[in-house]
Design an enzyme around this catalytic site. Sequence first.
Site, PDB file in Angstrom:
ATOM      1  N   HIS A   8      48.397  40.284  38.338  1.00 44.13           N
ATOM      2  CA  HIS A   8      47.882  39.945  39.588  1.00 44.13           C
ATOM      3  C   HIS A   8      47.707  41.068  40.510  1.00 44.13           C
ATOM      4  CE1 HIS A   8      48.118  38.311  43.815  1.00 44.13           C
ATOM      5  NE2 HIS A   8      46.935  37.674  43.435  1.00 44.13           N
ATOM      6  N   ARG A   9      46.412  41.541  40.549  1.00 42.57           N
ATOM      7  CA  ARG A   9      46.145  43.020  41.372  1.00 42.57           C
ATOM      8  C   ARG A   9      46.515  44.086  40.621  1.00 42.57           C
ATOM      9  NH1 ARG A   9      47.573  41.336  47.554  1.00 42.57           N
ATOM     10  NH2 ARG A   9      46.831  39.005  47.376  1.00 42.57           N
ATOM     11  N   GLU A  35      43.970  40.639  36.950  1.00 45.99           N
ATOM     12  CA  GLU A  35      43.057  40.068  38.101  1.00 45.99           C
ATOM     13  C   GLU A  35      42.738  41.219  39.171  1.00 45.99           C
ATOM     14  OE1 GLU A  35      42.701  37.899  42.180  1.00 45.99           O
ATOM     15  OE2 GLU A  35      44.048  39.541  41.505  1.00 45.99           O
ATOM     16  N   ASP A  37      40.120  41.804  43.324  1.00 44.61           N
ATOM     17  CA  ASP A  37      39.626  41.309  43.905  1.00 44.61           C
ATOM     18  C   ASP A  37      38.248  42.482  44.365  1.00 44.61           C
ATOM     19  OD1 ASP A  37      41.492  39.540  45.097  1.00 44.61           O
ATOM     20  OD2 ASP A  37      42.546  40.902  45.020  1.00 44.61           O
ATOM     21  N   HIS A  50      41.692  44.145  47.926  1.00 42.20           N
ATOM     22  CA  HIS A  50      41.887  42.694  48.368  1.00 42.20           C
ATOM     23  C   HIS A  50      41.593  42.263  49.985  1.00 42.20           C
ATOM     24  CE1 HIS A  50      44.339  39.229  50.004  1.00 42.20           C
ATOM     25  NE2 HIS A  50      44.152  38.761  48.735  1.00 42.20           N
ATOM     26  N   GLU A 110      37.946  38.315  41.361  1.00 38.54           N
ATOM     27  CA  GLU A 110      37.758  37.517  42.283  1.00 38.54           C
ATOM     28  C   GLU A 110      36.788  38.203  43.202  1.00 38.54           C
ATOM     29  OE1 GLU A 110      41.326  36.556  44.503  1.00 38.54           O
ATOM     30  OE2 GLU A 110      39.938  35.530  46.144  1.00 38.54           O
ATOM     31  N   LYS A 112      35.394  38.287  46.559  1.00 36.81           N
ATOM     32  CA  LYS A 112      35.687  38.034  47.902  1.00 36.81           C
ATOM     33  C   LYS A 112      34.824  37.885  48.868  1.00 36.81           C
ATOM     34  CE  LYS A 112      40.445  38.244  48.009  1.00 36.81           C
ATOM     35  NZ  LYS A 112      41.077  37.125  48.016  1.00 36.81           N
ATOM     36  N   ASP A 229      52.626  39.058  39.913  1.00 37.67           N
ATOM     37  CA  ASP A 229      52.754  40.597  40.287  1.00 37.67           C
ATOM     38  C   ASP A 229      53.386  41.173  39.096  1.00 37.67           C
ATOM     39  OD1 ASP A 229      51.325  39.828  42.562  1.00 37.67           O
ATOM     40  OD2 ASP A 229      53.158  39.364  43.581  1.00 37.67           O
TER      41      ASP A 229
HETATM   42  O1  G3P Z   1      43.115  34.884  41.789  1.00 30.30           O
HETATM   43  C1  G3P Z   1      44.313  34.573  42.409  1.00 30.30           C
HETATM   44  C2  G3P Z   1      44.754  34.887  43.602  1.00 30.30           C
HETATM   45  O2  G3P Z   1      44.663  36.319  43.466  1.00 30.30           O
HETATM   46  C3  G3P Z   1      44.039  34.305  44.785  1.00 30.30           C
HETATM   47  O3  G3P Z   1      44.637  34.666  46.013  1.00 30.30           O
HETATM   48  O4  G3P Z   1      44.838  36.161  48.175  1.00 30.30           O
HETATM   49  O5  G3P Z   1      45.803  37.033  46.083  1.00 30.30           O
HETATM   50  O6  G3P Z   1      43.594  37.081  46.308  1.00 30.30           O
HETATM   51  P1  G3P Z   1      44.726  36.319  46.663  1.00 30.30           P
HETATM   52 CA    CA Z   2      42.911  37.881  44.264  1.00 26.65          CA
END
Ligand code: G3P
Ligand code: CA
Length: 244
Positions: A8-9, A35, A37, A50, A110, A112, A229
Amino acid sequence: MEALIFAHRGSSKTHPENTMPAFQAALESGADGIELDVQLTKDHVPVVIHDLTVDRTTDGEGFVMNYTYKDIQSLDAGSWFDSTFEGIRIPSLEEVMKWIKGTHLKLNIELKNGYPRFPELEEKVIALIRQFEMEERVILSSFNHYSLVETKRLAPELETAVLFMEGLYEPWDYAEHIGARALHPYLPVAVPELIQVASSKNMPVRVFTVNGPEQMKQLLKAGCSIFTDDPETAVSIRRNWRDS
Ligand code: G3P
Ligand code: CA
């Protein structure tokens, strides 16, 4: 269903989120994908960050949409996390695509695209996916489902996934209605019924953000994919129960 691990990120527990070192660490952790953003700069370049502002994750301040690509490149996106990452920049999506093309990783982009809505975001991102011939390895998600519908209209070949944080009723039907192939629920609403029914319909469920070892194990065993993470821990948990 295939239980995949997405960083995640990037490996954001140990590295500054949404940066090349975080993505490289994710690759080295044995994760299946990353993943990230995406937003647009003032001059319409897709960049990987993000928050709507650069305040939290750089040494600058202000909205991403008010920076040109050249100006956003001058910010330090590493020092806020740890001084050893001083000088790390906000990557463009193009830079990430160039790098990831040579790996086996899947890529969840993702969009945004809530507020503000970037009118050209879908077109720009789709163009890069096509340029790098990454159609088979990319998943596009968004909390803005209008953006998912627009993506599908422009690029029917791409996989879109419904991101949500609330208890959607029968989300598999809704996903199908908007042409999405997968569900990306927030952990608290990823209830067993949702996982069971979606799986029985061959609809992947990928849960965010899963950082507790016990939850990682339960979800992976149930056939869910996870965003975490901490991909190193998730990979070792999956390896242990698969080997036992
Ligand atoms: O894509 C899953 C998650 O990343 C969505 O929430 O706020 O971490 O971008 P956020
Ligand atoms: Ca995200």
